[in-house]
Design a protein around this motif. Sequence first.
Motif, PDB file in Angstrom:
ATOM      1  N   LEU A 211       0.449  -0.834   0.174  1.00 33.69           N
ATOM      2  CA  LEU A 211       0.309   0.397  -0.132  1.00 33.69           C
ATOM      3  C   LEU A 211       1.079   1.507  -0.147  1.00 33.69           C
ATOM      4  CD1 LEU A 211      -2.188   1.292   0.366  1.00 33.69           C
ATOM      5  CD2 LEU A 211      -2.177   1.327   3.016  1.00 33.69           C
ATOM      6  N   VAL A 212       1.969   1.100   0.700  1.00 34.20           N
ATOM      7  CA  VAL A 212       3.142   2.806   0.558  1.00 34.20           C
ATOM      8  C   VAL A 212       2.998   2.959  -0.579  1.00 34.20           C
ATOM      9  CG1 VAL A 212       4.983   3.246   2.495  1.00 34.20           C
ATOM     10  CG2 VAL A 212       2.672   2.317   3.446  1.00 34.20           C
ATOM     11  N   ASP A 213       3.890   1.641  -0.691  1.00 39.13           N
ATOM     12  CA  ASP A 213       4.353   2.044  -2.508  1.00 39.13           C
ATOM     13  C   ASP A 213       3.470   2.527  -3.486  1.00 39.13           C
ATOM     14  OD1 ASP A 213       6.861   0.964  -1.714  1.00 39.13           O
ATOM     15  OD2 ASP A 213       6.958  -0.967  -2.856  1.00 39.13           O
TER      16      ASP A 213
ATOM     17  N   GLU B  64      14.603  17.652  -3.558  1.00 38.97           N
ATOM     18  CA  GLU B  64      15.257  18.493  -4.472  1.00 38.97           C
ATOM     19  C   GLU B  64      16.452  18.643  -4.706  1.00 38.97           C
ATOM     20  OE1 GLU B  64      13.175  21.801  -5.173  1.00 38.97           O
ATOM     21  OE2 GLU B  64      11.592  21.249  -6.325  1.00 38.97           O
ATOM     22  N   THR B  65      16.788  19.225  -3.047  1.00 38.23           N
ATOM     23  CA  THR B  65      18.630  18.663  -2.840  1.00 38.23           C
ATOM     24  C   THR B  65      19.093  17.128  -2.839  1.00 38.23           C
ATOM     25  OG1 THR B  65      17.950  21.121  -1.211  1.00 38.23           O
ATOM     26  CG2 THR B  65      19.681  19.406  -0.830  1.00 38.23           C
ATOM     27  N   LEU B  66      18.084  16.305  -2.483  1.00 36.68           N
ATOM     28  CA  LEU B  66      19.094  15.360  -2.822  1.00 36.68           C
ATOM     29  C   LEU B  66      19.028  14.356  -4.091  1.00 36.68           C
ATOM     30  CD1 LEU B  66      17.685  13.595   0.608  1.00 36.68           C
ATOM     31  CD2 LEU B  66      19.400  14.701   0.276  1.00 36.68           C
ATOM     32  N   THR B  67      18.194  15.110  -5.240  1.00 38.30           N
ATOM     33  CA  THR B  67      18.204  14.599  -6.391  1.00 38.30           C
ATOM     34  C   THR B  67      19.184  15.760  -6.975  1.00 38.30           C
ATOM     35  OG1 THR B  67      16.432  16.351  -6.663  1.00 38.30           O
ATOM     36  CG2 THR B  67      15.727  14.181  -6.806  1.00 38.30           C
ATOM     37  N   ALA B  68      19.879  16.381  -6.430  1.00 35.77           N
ATOM     38  CA  ALA B  68      20.483  17.318  -7.050  1.00 35.77           C
ATOM     39  C   ALA B  68      22.277  16.877  -6.919  1.00 35.77           C
ATOM     40  CB  ALA B  68      20.575  18.901  -6.666  1.00 35.77           C
ATOM     41  N   ALA B  69      21.753  15.971  -5.239  1.00 33.79           N
ATOM     42  CA  ALA B  69      23.587  15.872  -4.860  1.00 33.79           C
ATOM     43  C   ALA B  69      23.242  14.195  -5.626  1.00 33.79           C
ATOM     44  CB  ALA B  69      23.267  15.780  -3.808  1.00 33.79           C
ATOM     45  N   GLY B  70      22.569  13.465  -6.762  1.00 32.84           N
ATOM     46  CA  GLY B  70      22.944  12.609  -7.054  1.00 32.84           C
ATOM     47  C   GLY B  70      21.115  11.368  -7.254  1.00 32.84           C
ATOM     48  N   ALA B  71      20.517  11.208  -5.669  1.00 36.37           N
ATOM     49  CA  ALA B  71      19.102  10.719  -5.721  1.00 36.37           C
ATOM     50  C   ALA B  71      18.674  10.569  -7.058  1.00 36.37           C
ATOM     51  CB  ALA B  71      18.289  11.141  -4.769  1.00 36.37           C
ATOM     52  N   GLU B  72      17.910   9.059  -6.560  1.00 35.89           N
ATOM     53  CA  GLU B  72      16.617   9.696  -8.161  1.00 35.89           C
ATOM     54  C   GLU B  72      15.386   9.741  -7.903  1.00 35.89           C
ATOM     55  OE1 GLU B  72      15.058   5.677 -11.310  1.00 35.89           O
ATOM     56  OE2 GLU B  72      16.685   5.366  -9.682  1.00 35.89           O
ATOM     57  N   LEU B  73      14.289   9.731  -7.957  1.00 37.17           N
ATOM     58  CA  LEU B  73      13.198  10.652  -7.399  1.00 37.17           C
ATOM     59  C   LEU B  73      12.670   9.240  -7.952  1.00 37.17           C
ATOM     60  CD1 LEU B  73      11.105  11.989  -6.554  1.00 37.17           C
ATOM     61  CD2 LEU B  73      10.487  13.137  -8.957  1.00 37.17           C
ATOM     62  N   LEU B  74      11.810   8.679  -7.303  1.00 36.57           N
ATOM     63  CA  LEU B  74      10.945   7.140  -7.644  1.00 36.57           C
ATOM     64  C   LEU B  74       9.111   7.588  -8.298  1.00 36.57           C
ATOM     65  CD1 LEU B  74      12.768   4.622  -5.642  1.00 36.57           C
ATOM     66  CD2 LEU B  74      13.414   5.125  -8.297  1.00 36.57           C
ATOM     67  N   GLY B  75       9.215   8.386  -6.884  1.00 38.24           N
ATOM     68  CA  GLY B  75       7.257   8.815  -6.559  1.00 38.24           C
ATOM     69  C   GLY B  75       7.312  10.186  -6.176  1.00 38.24           C
ATOM     70  N   GLY B  76       6.671  11.165  -5.838  1.00 40.42           N
ATOM     71  CA  GLY B  76       6.086  12.122  -4.930  1.00 40.42           C
ATOM     72  C   GLY B  76       5.975  13.497  -5.649  1.00 40.42           C
ATOM     73  N   PRO B  77       6.046  14.142  -5.080  1.00 36.49           N
ATOM     74  CA  PRO B  77       5.448  14.572  -3.996  1.00 36.49           C
ATOM     75  C   PRO B  77       4.116  14.255  -3.891  1.00 36.49           C
ATOM     76  CG  PRO B  77       5.725  16.742  -4.199  1.00 36.49           C
ATOM     77  CD  PRO B  77       6.914  15.278  -5.391  1.00 36.49           C
ATOM     78  N   ALA B  78       3.374  13.294  -2.609  1.00 32.90           N
ATOM     79  CA  ALA B  78       1.889  13.192  -2.276  1.00 32.90           C
ATOM     80  C   ALA B  78       1.271  12.730  -1.464  1.00 32.90           C
ATOM     81  CB  ALA B  78       2.287  11.711  -3.535  1.00 32.90           C
ATOM     82  N   VAL B  79       0.288  13.354  -1.453  1.00 34.98           N
ATOM     83  CA  VAL B  79      -0.111  13.458   0.193  1.00 34.98           C
ATOM     84  C   VAL B  79      -1.089  12.186   0.705  1.00 34.98           C
ATOM     85  CG1 VAL B  79      -1.978  14.873   1.426  1.00 34.98           C
ATOM     86  CG2 VAL B  79      -0.716  16.087  -0.284  1.00 34.98           C
ATOM     87  N   THR B  80      -0.475  11.150   2.054  1.00 29.53           N
ATOM     88  CA  THR B  80      -0.684  10.394   1.680  1.00 29.53           C
ATOM     89  C   THR B  80      -2.246  10.156   2.300  1.00 29.53           C
ATOM     90  OG1 THR B  80      -0.138  10.224   4.060  1.00 29.53           O
ATOM     91  CG2 THR B  80       1.699   9.577   2.401  1.00 29.53           C
ATOM     92  N   PRO B  81      -2.845   8.631   2.707  1.00 29.38           N
ATOM     93  CA  PRO B  81      -4.298   8.842   3.092  1.00 29.38           C
ATOM     94  C   PRO B  81      -3.596   9.229   4.744  1.00 29.38           C
ATOM     95  CG  PRO B  81      -3.814   6.561   2.397  1.00 29.38           C
ATOM     96  CD  PRO B  81      -2.775   7.936   1.955  1.00 29.38           C
ATOM     97  N   TRP B  82      -2.794   9.092   5.339  1.00 30.54           N
ATOM     98  CA  TRP B  82      -1.944   9.256   6.970  1.00 30.54           C
ATOM     99  C   TRP B  82      -1.783  11.038   7.116  1.00 30.54           C
ATOM    100  CZ3 TRP B  82      -0.958   5.055   3.938  1.00 30.54           C
ATOM    101  CH2 TRP B  82       0.274   5.438   3.394  1.00 30.54           C
ATOM    102  N   SER B  83      -2.045  11.532   6.028  1.00 31.33           N
ATOM    103  CA  SER B  83      -1.926  13.263   6.180  1.00 31.33           C
ATOM    104  C   SER B  83      -0.174  13.030   6.016  1.00 31.33           C
ATOM    105  CB  SER B  83      -2.584  13.740   7.469  1.00 31.33           C
ATOM    106  OG  SER B  83      -3.744  13.257   7.116  1.00 31.33           O
ATOM    107  N   HIS B  84       0.744  13.321   5.268  1.00 29.22           N
ATOM    108  CA  HIS B  84       1.837  13.293   5.235  1.00 29.22           C
ATOM    109  C   HIS B  84       2.228  13.514   3.835  1.00 29.22           C
ATOM    110  CE1 HIS B  84       3.425  10.116   8.753  1.00 29.22           C
ATOM    111  NE2 HIS B  84       2.737  11.383   8.933  1.00 29.22           N
ATOM    112  N   ARG B  85       2.776  14.507   3.879  1.00 32.87           N
ATOM    113  CA  ARG B  85       3.321  14.760   2.196  1.00 32.87           C
ATOM    114  C   ARG B  85       4.281  13.930   2.215  1.00 32.87           C
ATOM    115  NH1 ARG B  85       3.911  20.357   2.320  1.00 32.87           N
ATOM    116  NH2 ARG B  85       5.914  19.982   1.917  1.00 32.87           N
ATOM    117  N   ASN B  86       4.684  12.764   1.214  1.00 41.12           N
ATOM    118  CA  ASN B  86       5.519  11.338   0.824  1.00 41.12           C
ATOM    119  C   ASN B  86       6.580  11.673  -0.515  1.00 41.12           C
ATOM    120  OD1 ASN B  86       5.208  10.842   3.524  1.00 41.12           O
ATOM    121  ND2 ASN B  86       4.687   8.841   3.301  1.00 41.12           N
TER     122      ASN B  86
END
Length: 135
Positions: A65-67, A93-115
């Motif tokens: 579900l989280v995925d 944004e900071t971390l993708t500029a440092a080499g991370a790969e964006l996999l998804g999001g930002p998404a507001v979850t059913p548990w009220s987090h922006r992930n």
Amino acid sequence: MSHESPVRELRVALTVAEYQEALRFYRDALGLPVLEEWEQEGSAGAVLDAGRATLELLSTAQAELVDRVEVGERVAGPVRLALEVDDSAATAETLTAAGAELLGGPAVTPWSHRNVRLRAPDGMQLTLFTIVGDQ
């Protein structure tokens, strides 16, 4: 009911092939302060302060579900680091500029987090989350 844990610290130990790259990513890009650092005989390590630690246990169905919420499909392995930050989108944004790969999001979850889900240069999946609603 007591909420005091018998465990004083949760330390997640990551073994990485590119140590200096991983250190720059977590220390410099993410901003985790170094608590301890050592180097000897061609090996090195560091302990970084990642704030308060908790252990989150998920059933396979909950992990799926989280995925789906964060990425749209099942992508995580058995370990994923979830980090609460002030602004998950800006930190991503900071971390993708440092080499991370964006996999998804930002998404507001059913548990009220922006992930936001990322894959760090060392391959570890990270969920950056910001609480956006009352818990």
